[in-house]
Design a protein around this motif. Structure first.
Motif, PDB file in Angstrom:
ATOM      1  N   ASP A 175      34.030  13.761  64.186  1.00  0.00           N
ATOM      2  CA  ASP A 175      35.349  14.336  64.362  1.00  0.00           C
ATOM      3  C   ASP A 175      35.706  15.124  63.107  1.00  0.00           C
ATOM      4  OD1 ASP A 175      37.823  14.993  65.174  1.00  0.00           O
ATOM      5  OD2 ASP A 175      38.676  12.968  65.022  1.00  0.00           O
ATOM      6  N   LEU A 176      35.825  16.456  63.204  1.00  0.00           N
ATOM      7  CA  LEU A 176      36.124  17.306  62.057  1.00  0.00           C
ATOM      8  C   LEU A 176      37.598  17.641  61.970  1.00  0.00           C
ATOM      9  CD1 LEU A 176      33.109  19.773  62.339  1.00  0.00           C
ATOM     10  CD2 LEU A 176      33.312  17.762  60.907  1.00  0.00           C
ATOM     11  N   GLY A 177      38.396  17.093  62.764  1.00  0.00           N
ATOM     12  CA  GLY A 177      39.824  17.328  62.738  1.00  0.00           C
ATOM     13  C   GLY A 177      40.173  18.560  63.545  1.00  0.00           C
ATOM     14  N   PRO A 178      41.446  18.956  63.500  1.00  0.00           N
ATOM     15  CA  PRO A 178      41.854  20.121  64.282  1.00  0.00           C
ATOM     16  C   PRO A 178      41.223  21.403  63.716  1.00  0.00           C
ATOM     17  CG  PRO A 178      43.676  19.324  62.933  1.00  0.00           C
ATOM     18  CD  PRO A 178      42.561  18.336  62.791  1.00  0.00           C
ATOM     19  N   PRO A 179      40.922  22.374  64.560  1.00  0.00           N
ATOM     20  CA  PRO A 179      40.287  23.614  64.069  1.00  0.00           C
ATOM     21  C   PRO A 179      41.235  24.361  63.128  1.00  0.00           C
ATOM     22  CG  PRO A 179      40.913  23.854  66.369  1.00  0.00           C
ATOM     23  CD  PRO A 179      41.165  22.428  65.994  1.00  0.00           C
ATOM     24  N   ARG A 180      40.684  24.891  62.063  1.00  0.00           N
ATOM     25  CA  ARG A 180      41.475  25.630  61.081  1.00  0.00           C
ATOM     26  C   ARG A 180      41.352  27.120  61.335  1.00  0.00           C
ATOM     27  NH1 ARG A 180      40.020  22.836  55.329  1.00  0.00           N
ATOM     28  NH2 ARG A 180      40.623  20.741  55.895  1.00  0.00           N
ATOM     29  N   HIS A 181      42.403  27.802  61.026  1.00  0.00           N
ATOM     30  CA  HIS A 181      42.356  29.251  61.101  1.00  0.00           C
ATOM     31  C   HIS A 181      41.712  29.765  59.816  1.00  0.00           C
ATOM     32  CE1 HIS A 181      44.747  29.317  64.698  1.00  0.00           C
ATOM     33  NE2 HIS A 181      45.658  28.528  64.128  1.00  0.00           N
ATOM     34  N   PRO A 182      40.856  30.780  59.925  1.00  0.00           N
ATOM     35  CA  PRO A 182      40.217  31.305  58.690  1.00  0.00           C
ATOM     36  C   PRO A 182      41.270  31.889  57.754  1.00  0.00           C
ATOM     37  CG  PRO A 182      39.680  32.688  60.577  1.00  0.00           C
ATOM     38  CD  PRO A 182      40.440  31.509  61.108  1.00  0.00           C
ATOM     39  N   ARG A 183      41.085  31.636  56.475  1.00  0.00           N
ATOM     40  CA  ARG A 183      42.029  32.138  55.481  1.00  0.00           C
ATOM     41  C   ARG A 183      41.791  33.623  55.264  1.00  0.00           C
ATOM     42  NH1 ARG A 183      41.931  28.837  50.188  1.00  0.00           N
ATOM     43  NH2 ARG A 183      43.561  30.349  49.748  1.00  0.00           N
ATOM     44  N   ARG A 184      42.869  34.346  55.089  1.00  0.00           N
ATOM     45  CA  ARG A 184      42.736  35.776  54.783  1.00  0.00           C
ATOM     46  C   ARG A 184      42.379  35.919  53.316  1.00  0.00           C
ATOM     47  NH1 ARG A 184      47.688  39.085  56.661  1.00  0.00           N
ATOM     48  NH2 ARG A 184      46.245  40.711  56.052  1.00  0.00           N
ATOM     49  N   MET A 185      41.423  36.798  53.051  1.00  0.00           N
ATOM     50  CA  MET A 185      41.003  37.001  51.670  1.00  0.00           C
ATOM     51  C   MET A 185      42.072  37.788  50.918  1.00  0.00           C
ATOM     52  SD  MET A 185      36.966  37.879  51.957  1.00  0.00           S
ATOM     53  CE  MET A 185      36.930  38.233  50.242  1.00  0.00           C
ATOM     54  N   SER A 186      42.267  37.417  49.690  1.00  0.00           N
ATOM     55  CA  SER A 186      43.227  38.108  48.845  1.00  0.00           C
ATOM     56  C   SER A 186      42.516  39.274  48.159  1.00  0.00           C
ATOM     57  CB  SER A 186      43.779  37.156  47.791  1.00  0.00           C
ATOM     58  OG  SER A 186      44.582  37.854  46.873  1.00  0.00           O
ATOM     59  N   LEU A 187      43.145  40.431  48.143  1.00  0.00           N
ATOM     60  CA  LEU A 187      42.560  41.605  47.491  1.00  0.00           C
ATOM     61  C   LEU A 187      42.891  41.681  45.999  1.00  0.00           C
ATOM     62  CD1 LEU A 187      43.166  44.348  50.195  1.00  0.00           C
ATOM     63  CD2 LEU A 187      41.078  43.092  49.695  1.00  0.00           C
ATOM     64  N   THR A 188      43.718  40.788  45.526  1.00  0.00           N
ATOM     65  CA  THR A 188      44.146  40.837  44.127  1.00  0.00           C
ATOM     66  C   THR A 188      42.975  40.729  43.150  1.00  0.00           C
ATOM     67  OG1 THR A 188      46.262  39.894  44.778  1.00  0.00           O
ATOM     68  CG2 THR A 188      45.715  39.832  42.441  1.00  0.00           C
ATOM     69  N   PRO A 189      42.034  39.801  43.314  1.00  0.00           N
ATOM     70  CA  PRO A 189      40.916  39.755  42.357  1.00  0.00           C
ATOM     71  C   PRO A 189      40.070  41.033  42.372  1.00  0.00           C
ATOM     72  CG  PRO A 189      41.016  37.719  43.597  1.00  0.00           C
ATOM     73  CD  PRO A 189      41.985  38.664  44.230  1.00  0.00           C
ATOM     74  N   MET A 190      39.879  41.621  43.540  1.00  0.00           N
ATOM     75  CA  MET A 190      39.087  42.843  43.620  1.00  0.00           C
ATOM     76  C   MET A 190      39.816  43.998  42.923  1.00  0.00           C
ATOM     77  SD  MET A 190      37.351  44.725  46.885  1.00  0.00           S
ATOM     78  CE  MET A 190      38.869  45.253  47.613  1.00  0.00           C
ATOM     79  N   ILE A 191      41.128  44.078  43.104  1.00  0.00           N
ATOM     80  CA  ILE A 191      41.904  45.120  42.439  1.00  0.00           C
ATOM     81  C   ILE A 191      41.852  44.927  40.927  1.00  0.00           C
ATOM     82  CG2 ILE A 191      44.241  46.021  42.124  1.00  0.00           C
ATOM     83  CD1 ILE A 191      44.698  45.412  45.109  1.00  0.00           C
ATOM     84  N   ASP A 192      41.914  43.680  40.460  1.00  0.00           N
ATOM     85  CA  ASP A 192      41.808  43.396  39.026  1.00  0.00           C
ATOM     86  C   ASP A 192      40.466  43.865  38.472  1.00  0.00           C
ATOM     87  OD1 ASP A 192      44.304  42.293  39.072  1.00  0.00           O
ATOM     88  OD2 ASP A 192      43.604  40.204  39.116  1.00  0.00           O
ATOM     89  N   VAL A 193      39.394  43.616  39.201  1.00  0.00           N
ATOM     90  CA  VAL A 193      38.068  44.039  38.750  1.00  0.00           C
ATOM     91  C   VAL A 193      37.981  45.560  38.693  1.00  0.00           C
ATOM     92  CG1 VAL A 193      35.623  44.091  39.391  1.00  0.00           C
ATOM     93  CG2 VAL A 193      36.894  41.949  39.491  1.00  0.00           C
ATOM     94  N   VAL A 194      38.532  46.238  39.682  1.00  0.00           N
ATOM     95  CA  VAL A 194      38.505  47.707  39.691  1.00  0.00           C
ATOM     96  C   VAL A 194      39.255  48.257  38.495  1.00  0.00           C
ATOM     97  CG1 VAL A 194      39.317  49.748  40.933  1.00  0.00           C
ATOM     98  CG2 VAL A 194      38.138  47.925  42.160  1.00  0.00           C
ATOM     99  N   PHE A 195      40.418  47.701  38.183  1.00  0.00           N
ATOM    100  CA  PHE A 195      41.178  48.168  37.023  1.00  0.00           C
ATOM    101  C   PHE A 195      40.445  47.880  35.717  1.00  0.00           C
ATOM    102  CE2 PHE A 195      45.075  48.287  39.751  1.00  0.00           C
ATOM    103  CZ  PHE A 195      45.292  49.642  39.587  1.00  0.00           C
ATOM    104  N   LEU A 196      39.814  46.714  35.617  1.00  0.00           N
ATOM    105  CA  LEU A 196      39.039  46.410  34.411  1.00  0.00           C
ATOM    106  C   LEU A 196      37.878  47.385  34.237  1.00  0.00           C
ATOM    107  CD1 LEU A 196      38.974  42.509  34.440  1.00  0.00           C
ATOM    108  CD2 LEU A 196      40.151  44.012  32.829  1.00  0.00           C
ATOM    109  N   LEU A 197      37.183  47.719  35.334  1.00  0.00           N
ATOM    110  CA  LEU A 197      36.098  48.696  35.251  1.00  0.00           C
ATOM    111  C   LEU A 197      36.630  50.072  34.872  1.00  0.00           C
ATOM    112  CD1 LEU A 197      33.900  47.693  38.315  1.00  0.00           C
ATOM    113  CD2 LEU A 197      33.320  47.483  35.890  1.00  0.00           C
ATOM    114  N   LEU A 198      37.773  50.452  35.426  1.00  0.00           N
ATOM    115  CA  LEU A 198      38.377  51.725  35.088  1.00  0.00           C
ATOM    116  C   LEU A 198      38.714  51.797  33.603  1.00  0.00           C
ATOM    117  CD1 LEU A 198      39.628  54.420  36.097  1.00  0.00           C
ATOM    118  CD2 LEU A 198      41.765  53.163  36.366  1.00  0.00           C
ATOM    119  N   ILE A 199      39.311  50.751  33.071  1.00  0.00           N
ATOM    120  CA  ILE A 199      39.644  50.728  31.642  1.00  0.00           C
ATOM    121  C   ILE A 199      38.366  50.757  30.806  1.00  0.00           C
ATOM    122  CG2 ILE A 199      40.616  49.273  29.819  1.00  0.00           C
ATOM    123  CD1 ILE A 199      42.725  48.394  31.903  1.00  0.00           C
TER     124      ILE A 199
END
Length: 136
Positions: free
Chosen positions: A12-36
Motif C-alpha cells: 500500500d503506497l498511500g493515495p496517489p500524489r500529483h507530480p510537483r511542478r518544477m520551479s524555474l528559479t534555480p535555472m534562472i539563477d544559473v543563467v544569471f550567474l553564467l551571464l555575469i
C-alpha cells in the motif's frame, strides 16, 4: 488492505500524489550567474591595430627623397638591400626621410614569420617612423 493505491506485490503506497511542478528559479539563477561570469571574463574594446597602408596608397603621389625599402627576412633586416641592425634601423631610416611624414616601404620576404614583421614595424614606429606601406 485498504482501498488506496497498491504497487506491485500488494504494498500500500498511500493515495496517489500529483507530480510537483518544477520551479524555474534555480535555472534562472544559473543563467544569471553564467551571464555575469561571461561579462566579467570577456574583453571589451578594440584589440591592437597595426596602422599600415597598402601598396596602392603611394601610387597617386610622386616619390620624394632617397629609397626607403626595408626587407624583413627570417634572419636579418635589410635597408635598401644592405644588412641593418635592428637596434639602429629606425635611426638609419630616419636619416633617409625627406620629412617626418614620408613613407617607408616594408617587404616581408619568404619564410619571415608575421611576428618578425610586427616586431620590425614596432621598432620603426618607436623610432618615429609612422607612415609604413606594406607590399608583397
Amino acid at each position: 488492505m485498504s482501498s488506496g493505491a497498491r504497487g506491485q506485490g500488494g504494498f500500500d503506497l498511500g493515495p496517489p500524489r500529483h507530480p510537483r511542478r518544477m520551479s524555474l528559479t534555480p535555472m534562472i539563477d544559473v543563467v544569471f550567474l553564467l551571464l555575469i561570469f561571461f561579462m566579467l571574463a570577456s574583453r571589451f574594446g578594440t584589440d591592437a591595430v597595426l596602422p599600415i597602408a597598402g601598396g596602392a596608397e603611394g601610387a597617386g603621389s610622386e616619390w620624394q627623397g632617397a629609397p626607403r625599402l626595408v626587407d624583413v627576412t627570417p634572419d636579418t633586416v635589410l635597408l635598401n638591400g644592405q644588412p641593418a641592425s635592428e637596434g639602429q634601423l629606425a635611426v638609419q631610416v630616419a636619416q633617409l626621410l625627406p620629412d617626418a611624414g614620408a613613407a617607408v616601404i616594408l617587404r616581408p620576404r619568404e619564410g619571415a614569420p608575421l611576428q618578425r614583421l610586427v616586431t620590425v614595424m614596432d621598432l620603426l614606429r618607436d623610432g618615429g617612423v609612422t607612415n609604413l606601406i606594406l607590399i608583397e
